[in-house]
Design an enzyme around this catalytic site. Structure first.
Site, PDB file in Angstrom:
ATOM      1  N   LYS A  28      55.559 119.068 -94.761  1.00 53.72           N
ATOM      2  CA  LYS A  28      54.557 119.305 -93.722  1.00 53.72           C
ATOM      3  C   LYS A  28      54.117 120.760 -93.686  1.00 53.72           C
ATOM      4  O   LYS A  28      52.923 121.065 -93.589  1.00 53.72           O
ATOM      5  CB  LYS A  28      55.099 118.875 -92.360  1.00 53.72           C
ATOM      6  CG  LYS A  28      54.099 118.998 -91.221  1.00 53.72           C
ATOM      7  CD  LYS A  28      54.480 118.125 -90.050  1.00 53.72           C
ATOM      8  CE  LYS A  28      55.716 118.632 -89.348  1.00 53.72           C
ATOM      9  NZ  LYS A  28      55.434 119.170 -88.006  1.00 53.72           N
ATOM     10  N   SER A  29      55.076 121.694 -93.765  1.00 55.17           N
ATOM     11  CA  SER A  29      54.736 123.114 -93.703  1.00 55.17           C
ATOM     12  C   SER A  29      53.813 123.512 -94.841  1.00 55.17           C
ATOM     13  O   SER A  29      52.824 124.241 -94.644  1.00 55.17           O
ATOM     14  CB  SER A  29      56.021 123.952 -93.766  1.00 55.17           C
ATOM     15  OG  SER A  29      56.833 123.725 -92.642  1.00 55.17           O
ATOM     16  N   ARG A  33      49.576 124.682 -94.922  1.00 58.39           N
ATOM     17  CA  ARG A  33      49.169 125.932 -95.556  1.00 58.39           C
ATOM     18  C   ARG A  33      48.233 125.693 -96.735  1.00 58.39           C
ATOM     19  O   ARG A  33      47.302 126.484 -96.965  1.00 58.39           O
ATOM     20  CB  ARG A  33      50.421 126.705 -95.987  1.00 58.39           C
ATOM     21  CG  ARG A  33      51.198 127.298 -94.791  1.00 58.39           C
ATOM     22  CD  ARG A  33      52.643 127.611 -95.162  1.00 58.39           C
ATOM     23  NE  ARG A  33      53.350 128.332 -94.106  1.00 58.39           N
ATOM     24  CZ  ARG A  33      53.898 127.748 -93.044  1.00 58.39           C
ATOM     25  NH1 ARG A  33      53.799 126.431 -92.868  1.00 58.39           N
ATOM     26  NH2 ARG A  33      54.538 128.475 -92.141  1.00 58.39           N
ATOM     27  N   ARG A 129      53.143 123.938 -74.632  1.00 57.63           N
ATOM     28  CA  ARG A 129      53.862 124.926 -75.439  1.00 57.63           C
ATOM     29  C   ARG A 129      53.215 126.310 -75.357  1.00 57.63           C
ATOM     30  O   ARG A 129      51.989 126.421 -75.279  1.00 57.63           O
ATOM     31  CB  ARG A 129      53.937 124.468 -76.897  1.00 57.63           C
ATOM     32  CG  ARG A 129      54.691 123.171 -77.070  1.00 57.63           C
ATOM     33  CD  ARG A 129      54.712 122.687 -78.498  1.00 57.63           C
ATOM     34  NE  ARG A 129      55.480 123.585 -79.357  1.00 57.63           N
ATOM     35  CZ  ARG A 129      55.631 123.377 -80.658  1.00 57.63           C
ATOM     36  NH1 ARG A 129      55.078 122.334 -81.241  1.00 57.63           N
ATOM     37  NH2 ARG A 129      56.347 124.223 -81.389  1.00 57.63           N
ATOM     38  N   SER A 174      60.258 133.372 -86.150  1.00 57.10           N
ATOM     39  CA  SER A 174      59.276 132.286 -86.172  1.00 57.10           C
ATOM     40  C   SER A 174      58.366 132.412 -87.387  1.00 57.10           C
ATOM     41  O   SER A 174      57.609 133.383 -87.514  1.00 57.10           O
ATOM     42  CB  SER A 174      58.425 132.301 -84.894  1.00 57.10           C
ATOM     43  OG  SER A 174      57.334 131.421 -85.010  1.00 57.10           O
ATOM     44  N   GLN A 176      55.884 130.521 -87.814  1.00 58.78           N
ATOM     45  CA  GLN A 176      54.532 130.323 -87.305  1.00 58.78           C
ATOM     46  C   GLN A 176      53.900 131.647 -86.908  1.00 58.78           C
ATOM     47  O   GLN A 176      52.738 131.918 -87.233  1.00 58.78           O
ATOM     48  CB  GLN A 176      54.560 129.365 -86.114  1.00 58.78           C
ATOM     49  CG  GLN A 176      54.979 127.955 -86.464  1.00 58.78           C
ATOM     50  CD  GLN A 176      55.101 127.063 -85.232  1.00 58.78           C
ATOM     51  OE1 GLN A 176      54.867 127.501 -84.110  1.00 58.78           O
ATOM     52  NE2 GLN A 176      55.481 125.820 -85.456  1.00 58.78           N
ATOM     53  N   ASP A 326      64.419 122.956 -87.569  1.00 54.22           N
ATOM     54  CA  ASP A 326      63.907 121.614 -87.300  1.00 54.22           C
ATOM     55  C   ASP A 326      64.961 120.534 -87.476  1.00 54.22           C
ATOM     56  O   ASP A 326      64.724 119.376 -87.102  1.00 54.22           O
ATOM     57  CB  ASP A 326      62.721 121.307 -88.213  1.00 54.22           C
ATOM     58  CG  ASP A 326      61.469 122.060 -87.810  1.00 54.22           C
ATOM     59  OD1 ASP A 326      61.333 122.400 -86.621  1.00 54.22           O
ATOM     60  OD2 ASP A 326      60.622 122.315 -88.686  1.00 54.22           O
ATOM     61  N   LYS A 353      59.994 124.097 -78.883  1.00 55.91           N
ATOM     62  CA  LYS A 353      59.437 123.234 -79.915  1.00 55.91           C
ATOM     63  C   LYS A 353      58.577 122.158 -79.247  1.00 55.91           C
ATOM     64  O   LYS A 353      58.115 122.323 -78.121  1.00 55.91           O
ATOM     65  CB  LYS A 353      60.566 122.644 -80.763  1.00 55.91           C
ATOM     66  CG  LYS A 353      61.253 123.667 -81.663  1.00 55.91           C
ATOM     67  CD  LYS A 353      60.295 124.114 -82.767  1.00 55.91           C
ATOM     68  CE  LYS A 353      60.947 125.000 -83.789  1.00 55.91           C
ATOM     69  NZ  LYS A 353      60.011 125.344 -84.882  1.00 55.91           N
ATOM     70  N   ARG A 402      60.993 114.419 -83.864  1.00 59.26           N
ATOM     71  CA  ARG A 402      62.351 114.612 -84.370  1.00 59.26           C
ATOM     72  C   ARG A 402      63.410 114.086 -83.406  1.00 59.26           C
ATOM     73  O   ARG A 402      64.467 113.611 -83.843  1.00 59.26           O
ATOM     74  CB  ARG A 402      62.574 116.079 -84.720  1.00 59.26           C
ATOM     75  CG  ARG A 402      61.609 116.577 -85.771  1.00 59.26           C
ATOM     76  CD  ARG A 402      62.058 117.835 -86.467  1.00 59.26           C
ATOM     77  NE  ARG A 402      60.945 118.433 -87.199  1.00 59.26           N
ATOM     78  CZ  ARG A 402      60.541 118.042 -88.401  1.00 59.26           C
ATOM     79  NH1 ARG A 402      61.163 117.052 -89.018  1.00 59.26           N
ATOM     80  NH2 ARG A 402      59.520 118.628 -88.998  1.00 59.26           N
TER      81      ARG A 402
END
Length: 445
Positions: A28-29, A33, A129, A174, A176, A326, A353, A402
């Protein structure tokens, strides 16, 4: 409620041996990107193995809204015709990032140094969030953000017309935040520097280099110092996305939970900044063989052969948290069936999260009859051994994919079935989770 539909309760029941091959979807990451950097390149990027979960599809739609051409060619095969660094146009509508904190934060970074305004929103979970951890460093470039109280979505971001390069010391571990700053630095002149005390996943640095950006990383007393030279012309790439180690953690865990299991999980990315869960499993005594080690798409990968075995509780080093952030939900589920206690410290990042994952796991495990200790930055699970967890509870998934998957895996080993109140969010990251698990022999339905 699920982020993209009505609640979908689901139950798992103690299963016999799981066998077969678990074909995990793309990382996913890396998928996020690849779409963003493809859109920021000049020319056509081809992507194979892209994760086609809702989170990534929302990022693809966002790139199209900013002017890139994003086209699906076949299963996992995509074409992105980019507009170049600084080439984004102002979108005509609100950018809906669904459930994805990664998507919205990375996209904000990518547009923060373009002279345009974009409005971002998401589902109920994403709107809860905090975005200040990203909008604050982006303000140093000259971007301005106006959102709900606490910096929450919906949020309007106006990019800097004349951006400045920055030096930013990230206060939180992080990836992100790091990626948002580096993406913003692409359209700023000069050198942008990001300093992180604790190493986080380095997919962004690897991919920026692959696309032709000048990126350096130096280990110093301050931590990892990452520098980026701004305003490059990014070159389009052919990207083969390796399979997601975070998604793989669930069938791996299921094989460790169900007595007599043996499951092959091929082609899993084992980037050192992402592999902490597997290091921890080995320390717990898990029978995992790492076969056919190789590189895929510039990332280390291997085939995992997983066999059932009794696990023992361990203390997870706090410095490992960033490399497995995660995977703590599924680790907590496994810890419930281990012998002895498992201690997880340095994990306060779990509280921001998709849900407060520390609280969600603690309350869910308690409902299943497991003794836990919880603090602001730690979780201790007192293992009950194989066949020792009562189960029999309905657990709140809290719009968190998750959490839902972790408890569905736990239910494969509890004495009574475990139900999650809403399995719908699983589609955001692992759309074929249920059929894959059923194909291995798991009693989920």
């Amino acid at each position: 409620m699920a982020g993209h539909g009505v609640p979908a309760p689901m139950r798992s029941t103690k299963s016999g041996p799981l066998t077969g091959t678990a074909e995990i979807p793309g990382d996913k990451s890396i998928s996020h990107r690849a779409l963003i950097l493809g859109a920021l390149s000049v020319g056509e990027t081809r992507i194979t193995g892209l994760l086609e979960g809702e989170d990534v599809l929302d990022t693809g739609r966002a790139m199209a809204a900013f002017g890139a051409t994003v086209e699906r060619l076949g299963e996992g095969e995509w074409r992105v015709a980019g507009v170049g660094v600084g080439g984004f146009r102002e979108p005509e509508d609100v950018i809906d990032c669904g459930n994805s904190g990664t998507g919205v934060r990375l996209i904000m970074g990518a547009v923060a140094t373009s002279d345009l305004t974009a409005v971002f929103t998401g589902d109920a979970s994403l709107r809860s969030r905090p975005m200040g951890r990203v909008t604050e460093p982006l303000a140093l470039f000259g971007a301005t953000a106006t959102g709900r109280r606490g910096g929450r979505l919906p949020l309007a971001l106006t990019g800097a017309a004349n951006p400045l390069p920055v030096t930013y010391r990230s206060p939180v571990p992080s990836a992100q935040v790091k990626s948002a700053v580096l993406f913003a630095g692409l359209n700023a002149p000069g050198i942008t520097t990001l300093i992180e005390r604790e190493a986080t996943r380095d997919h962004t640095e690897r991919m920026l280099t692959g696309f032709g950006a000048e990126v350096t990383t130096e280990i110093t007393e301050e931590g990892r110092v990452i520098t980026l030279r701004g305003q490059p012309e990014l070159r389009p790439q052919a990207i083969a996305v390796p399979r997601d180690p975070s998604s793989a953690a669930f069938p791996v865990a299921a094989a460790l939970l169900a007595e007599g299991s043996e499951v092959l999980v091929p082609g899993i990315g084992l980037n050192p900044t992402r592999a902490g869960f597997y290091d921890t499993m080995v320390e717990m005594g898990a029978d995992i063989a790492f076969e056919n080690r190789r590189d895929e798409g510039g990332e280390p990968a291997a085939d995992l052969r997983v066999r059932y075995g009794v696990l023992k509780g361990v203390e997870v080093p706090p410095e490992r948290a960033a490399s497995m952030i995660d995977e703590y939900p599924i680790l907590a589920a496994l810890a419930a069936t281990a012998e002895g206690r498992t201690v997880m410290r340095g994990v306060k990042e779990l509280r921001v999260k998709e849900s407060d994952r520390l609280d969600a796991m603690a309350r869910g495990l308690e409902a299943c009859g497991v003794r836990i200790e919880e603090g602001p930055d730690f979780l201790i699970v007192h293992g009950m051994g194989a066949d020792g967890v009562p189960g029999g509870a309905t657990v709140e998934s809290r719009l968190d994919h998750r959490i839902a998957m972790a408890f569905l895996c736990l239910g494969l080993a509890t004495r009574a079935p475990v139900t999650v109140d809403d399995a719908g969010p699983i589609a955001t990251s692992f759309p074929n989770f249920v059929p894959l698990m059923r194909g291995l022999g798991a009693e989920i339905g």
